[in-house]
Motif scaffolding. Structure first.
Motif, mmCIF file in Angstrom:
data_model
loop_
_atom_site.group_PDB
_atom_site.id
_atom_site.type_symbol
_atom_site.label_atom_id
_atom_site.label_comp_id
_atom_site.label_asym_id
_atom_site.label_seq_id
_atom_site.Cartn_x
_atom_site.Cartn_y
_atom_site.Cartn_z
ATOM 1 N N PHE A 401 0.841 -1.200 0.000
ATOM 2 C CA PHE A 401 0.000 0.000 0.000
ATOM 3 C C PHE A 401 0.873 1.246 0.000
ATOM 4 N N LYS A 402 0.432 2.262 -0.704
ATOM 5 C CA LYS A 402 1.037 3.590 -0.614
ATOM 6 C C LYS A 402 0.453 4.248 0.629
ATOM 7 N N ILE A 403 1.278 4.466 1.623
ATOM 8 C CA ILE A 403 0.758 4.892 2.923
ATOM 9 C C ILE A 403 0.992 6.382 3.172
ATOM 10 N N LYS A 404 0.261 6.907 4.151
ATOM 11 C CA LYS A 404 0.442 8.290 4.571
ATOM 12 C C LYS A 404 1.830 8.459 5.178
ATOM 13 N N SER A 405 2.404 9.628 5.027
ATOM 14 C CA SER A 405 3.758 9.879 5.531
ATOM 15 C C SER A 405 3.839 9.729 7.048
ATOM 16 N N LYS A 406 2.716 9.955 7.742
ATOM 17 C CA LYS A 406 2.733 9.879 9.210
ATOM 18 C C LYS A 406 2.448 8.466 9.730
ATOM 19 N N ALA A 407 2.144 7.535 8.840
ATOM 20 C CA ALA A 407 1.852 6.155 9.267
ATOM 21 C C ALA A 407 3.097 5.512 9.857
ATOM 22 N N ARG A 408 2.942 4.881 11.025
ATOM 23 C CA ARG A 408 4.075 4.279 11.713
ATOM 24 C C ARG A 408 4.013 2.763 11.629
ATOM 25 N N LYS A 409 5.198 2.136 11.539
ATOM 26 C CA LYS A 409 5.284 0.686 11.423
ATOM 27 C C LYS A 409 4.611 -0.007 12.616
ATOM 28 N N GLY A 410 4.820 0.544 13.799
ATOM 29 C CA GLY A 410 4.238 -0.057 14.995
ATOM 30 C C GLY A 410 2.723 -0.112 14.929
ATOM 31 N N ASP A 411 2.117 0.971 14.443
ATOM 32 C CA ASP A 411 0.654 1.014 14.325
ATOM 33 C C ASP A 411 0.169 0.021 13.258
ATOM 34 N N ILE A 412 0.924 -0.075 12.180
ATOM 35 C CA ILE A 412 0.545 -1.003 11.103
ATOM 36 C C ILE A 412 0.598 -2.443 11.596
ATOM 37 N N LEU A 413 1.640 -2.784 12.363
ATOM 38 C CA LEU A 413 1.773 -4.145 12.890
ATOM 39 C C LEU A 413 0.670 -4.486 13.886
ATOM 40 N N LYS A 414 0.109 -3.481 14.520
ATOM 41 C CA LYS A 414 -0.982 -3.717 15.472
ATOM 42 C C LYS A 414 -2.322 -3.917 14.782
ATOM 43 N N PHE A 415 -2.386 -3.560 13.485
ATOM 44 C CA PHE A 415 -3.644 -3.680 12.757
ATOM 45 C C PHE A 415 -3.993 -5.157 12.586
ATOM 46 N N THR A 416 -5.238 -5.496 12.840
ATOM 47 C CA THR A 416 -5.674 -6.894 12.798
ATOM 48 C C THR A 416 -5.395 -7.524 11.432
ATOM 49 N N GLY A 417 -4.707 -8.655 11.463
ATOM 50 C CA GLY A 417 -4.434 -9.402 10.240
ATOM 51 C C GLY A 417 -3.067 -9.162 9.651
ATOM 52 N N VAL A 418 -2.348 -8.120 10.104
ATOM 53 C CA VAL A 418 -1.003 -7.851 9.598
ATOM 54 C C VAL A 418 -0.008 -8.725 10.357
ATOM 55 N N VAL A 419 0.736 -9.535 9.624
ATOM 56 C CA VAL A 419 1.688 -10.469 10.231
ATOM 57 C C VAL A 419 3.113 -9.915 10.172
ATOM 58 N N GLU A 420 3.469 -9.331 9.023
ATOM 59 C CA GLU A 420 4.792 -8.734 8.843
ATOM 60 C C GLU A 420 4.630 -7.406 8.122
ATOM 61 N N ALA A 421 5.580 -6.506 8.351
ATOM 62 C CA ALA A 421 5.528 -5.206 7.671
ATOM 63 C C ALA A 421 6.938 -4.683 7.445
ATOM 64 N N THR A 422 7.193 -4.246 6.226
ATOM 65 C CA THR A 422 8.434 -3.554 5.875
ATOM 66 C C THR A 422 8.044 -2.226 5.255
ATOM 67 N N ILE A 423 8.561 -1.140 5.785
ATOM 68 C CA ILE A 423 8.188 0.199 5.323
ATOM 69 C C ILE A 423 9.355 0.813 4.557
ATOM 70 N N ASN A 424 9.101 1.231 3.341
ATOM 71 C CA ASN A 424 10.082 1.985 2.562
ATOM 72 C C ASN A 424 9.671 3.451 2.608
ATOM 73 N N ARG A 425 10.375 4.212 3.438
ATOM 74 C CA ARG A 425 9.976 5.598 3.685
ATOM 75 C C ARG A 425 10.153 6.471 2.448
ATOM 76 N N SER A 426 11.207 6.230 1.673
ATOM 77 C CA SER A 426 11.439 7.063 0.499
ATOM 78 C C SER A 426 10.322 6.904 -0.530
ATOM 79 N N GLU A 427 9.767 5.693 -0.621
ATOM 80 C CA GLU A 427 8.683 5.431 -1.566
ATOM 81 C C GLU A 427 7.307 5.575 -0.922
ATOM 82 N N LYS A 428 7.286 5.674 0.423
ATOM 83 C CA LYS A 428 6.036 5.710 1.197
ATOM 84 C C LYS A 428 5.172 4.477 0.905
ATOM 85 N N ILE A 429 5.828 3.313 0.863
ATOM 86 C CA ILE A 429 5.131 2.054 0.569
ATOM 87 C C ILE A 429 5.318 1.094 1.733
ATOM 88 N N ALA A 430 4.222 0.451 2.114
ATOM 89 C CA ALA A 430 4.257 -0.605 3.131
ATOM 90 C C ALA A 430 4.125 -1.950 2.421
#
Length: 449
Positions: A401-430
């Motif tokens: 997903f193309k995510i908001k610049s303020k979206a944090r990895k910790g919050d994404i990992l807490k989202f129900t159903g998310v098992v792993e997350a890698t955030i590329n800040r330069s591309e703003k992609i999760a």
């Protein structure tokens, strides 16, 4: 709230047109498979080895050039490199159509394969779709490949006697590629910009790591062996059909019945694998079906009913494995390295086609027994290899997903159903691994995208 995960008009147009280009190219490559061994044996210079080499050599040139084509498309443009690939495919098809000996067929097939546009088409598809819809368009293109393969076996055997044998089939593939060029420039949308996509394109620095990944290596070996058996069998199956008293004009009826039965029998296997999490078991059962089919073909005793049974078993297993393997690669590969993993995977696939044609032709030259024995041996070893070394895959899938610049990895990992997350800040992609049973895609989009 608007459902942002649905396709836009541009994405729908892109998915349909690119699937058509990809599918017709694969249709052209496989169109000769069901009849090539019969027609080629009467060509000047033909031998089982050279016939097999001619059948599979496209895989060698394709495997060598697919990554360079992708790199050049980043610099010269997607449509330019797809056009180059389709023109090469047309040239190769015409060389084969005009060939009067097996050596020109080999050259033409190599030129056909050198138009290695598969990765470029995937990259263009990624350019034309939003990040959260990308897995859907890739799946759509994958379905078109499967349909093309099924139709090519029926159409090739049906059309060959009508349109002038191999020459007619090769001219038809050239016409289809020409139509593909027209679709590319007049139907496929132009992307606003072309970017590098880690989920669809290989990253040079990741290739060695993905090549050495133990579980991915098992899948790479598996796709190699699967297409090796396919190319090898098509060197002998047409002859078995004729020995069973079937006229060449009736080959298409066998393939039509067999493919329908195989699709019907495959569906319960896929349901068991995907719905009930029995991926490894279904994988091994499917390989066993390949081995059973080869054994039955060896004992066919020129009985057409036995050929029907054996081919139904083979294509049930083949179609199931062909569906399962990409899903496994997507689940096992790290979410931000999927493009690299798939690049290696497809290279092994094409190399398997080449090896099956060349080595299968060599063994067939020694005698049917040697080819059948080899195929039974590798399917046995294949099942044992997976039984001992393959881990039970997690029932997860990739998403990005193309995510908001303020979206944090910790919050994404807490989202129900998310098992792993890698955030590329330069591309703003999760890049995510998610459990589809609990992951709510639209809710995630509303919160983070």
């Amino acid at each position: 709230m608007v459902n942002q995960s649905s396709f836009t008009a541009v994405e729908k147009k892109a998915s349909m047109s690119l699937s058509l280009i990809y599918g017709t190219r694969m249709f052209g490559l496989f169109l000769i498979f069901p009849v090539f061994a019969i027609y080629a044996k009467d060509m000047a210079g033909a031998s089982p080895l050279l016939i097999g080499f001619a059948l599979g050599v496209y895989g060698l040139s394709q495997s060598i050039l697919q990554i360079p084509f992708g790199v050049l498309s980043d610099k010269l443009g997607r449509k330019v490199m797809i056009s180059v690939g389709l023109v090469l495919f047309i040239i190769g098809s015409i060389i084969c159509a005009l060939a009067d000996n097996i050596y020109w067929i080999i050259i033409g097939r190599a030129v056909q394969g050198s138009g290695a546009v598969a990765a470029v088409i995937m990259a263009l598809a990624a350019d034309l779709t939003a990040e959260h819809n990308r897995t859907k368009i890739m799946a759509f293109i994958g379905i078109s490949i499967g349909i093309s393969f099924v139709l090519s076996l029926i159409a090739g055997s049906f059309l060959a006697p009508i349109i002038g044998g191999l020459a007619g089939l090769f001219y038809l593939t050239a016409i289809l590629a020409l139509i593909g060029l027209i679709i590319l420039w007049w139907v496929v949308p132009n992307p606003k910009k072309s970017s590098f996509h880690r989920d669809a394109q290989p990253v040079a620095s990741q290739l060695w790591q993905m090549f050495n990944h133990p579980q991915l290596s098992l899948l790479n070996v598996s796709i190699f062996l699967l297409h090796m058996t396919l190319s090898s069998l098509f060197l002998i199956v047409p002859h078995l059909m004729m020995q069973a008293g079937l006229l060449q004009n009736d080959f298409w009826q066998v393939y039509a019945v067999v493919m329908v039965l195989a699709i019907i029998f495959m569906m319960p296997l896929i349901i068991i694998a995907e719905k009930y999490g029995k991926m490894k078991l279904v994988f091994m059962v499917s390989i066993a079906l390949l081995g059973m089919a080869v054994y039955i073909l060896q004992l066919s005793f020129a009985q057409i009913i036995i050929v029907y049974v054996a081919l139904s078993l083979y294509f049930t297993g083949f179609n199931a494995i062909e569906s399962i393997l990409p899903s496994l690669v997507s689940r096992i590969a790290p979410s931000d390295k999927k493009g690299s993993a798939m690049g290696i995977y497809t290279t092994f696939q094409f190399l398997g086609s080449f090896a099956g044609g060349g080595f299968g032709g060599f063994l067939l030259g020694l005698g049917d027994f040697y080819l059948f024995s080899f195929l039974m041996l590798i399917t046995t070893l294949w099942v044992l290899l997976l039984g001992f070394y393959m881990q039970h895959p997690k029932m997860i899938s990739s998403a990005l997903f193309k995510i908001k610049s303020k979206a944090r990895k910790g919050d994404i990992l807490k989202f129900t159903g998310v098992v792993e997350a890698t955030i590329n800040r330069s591309e703003k992609i999760a890049y995510l691994k998610v459990d589809n049973k609990t992951f709510k895609r639209q809710d995630f989009i509303d919160k983070f995208v």
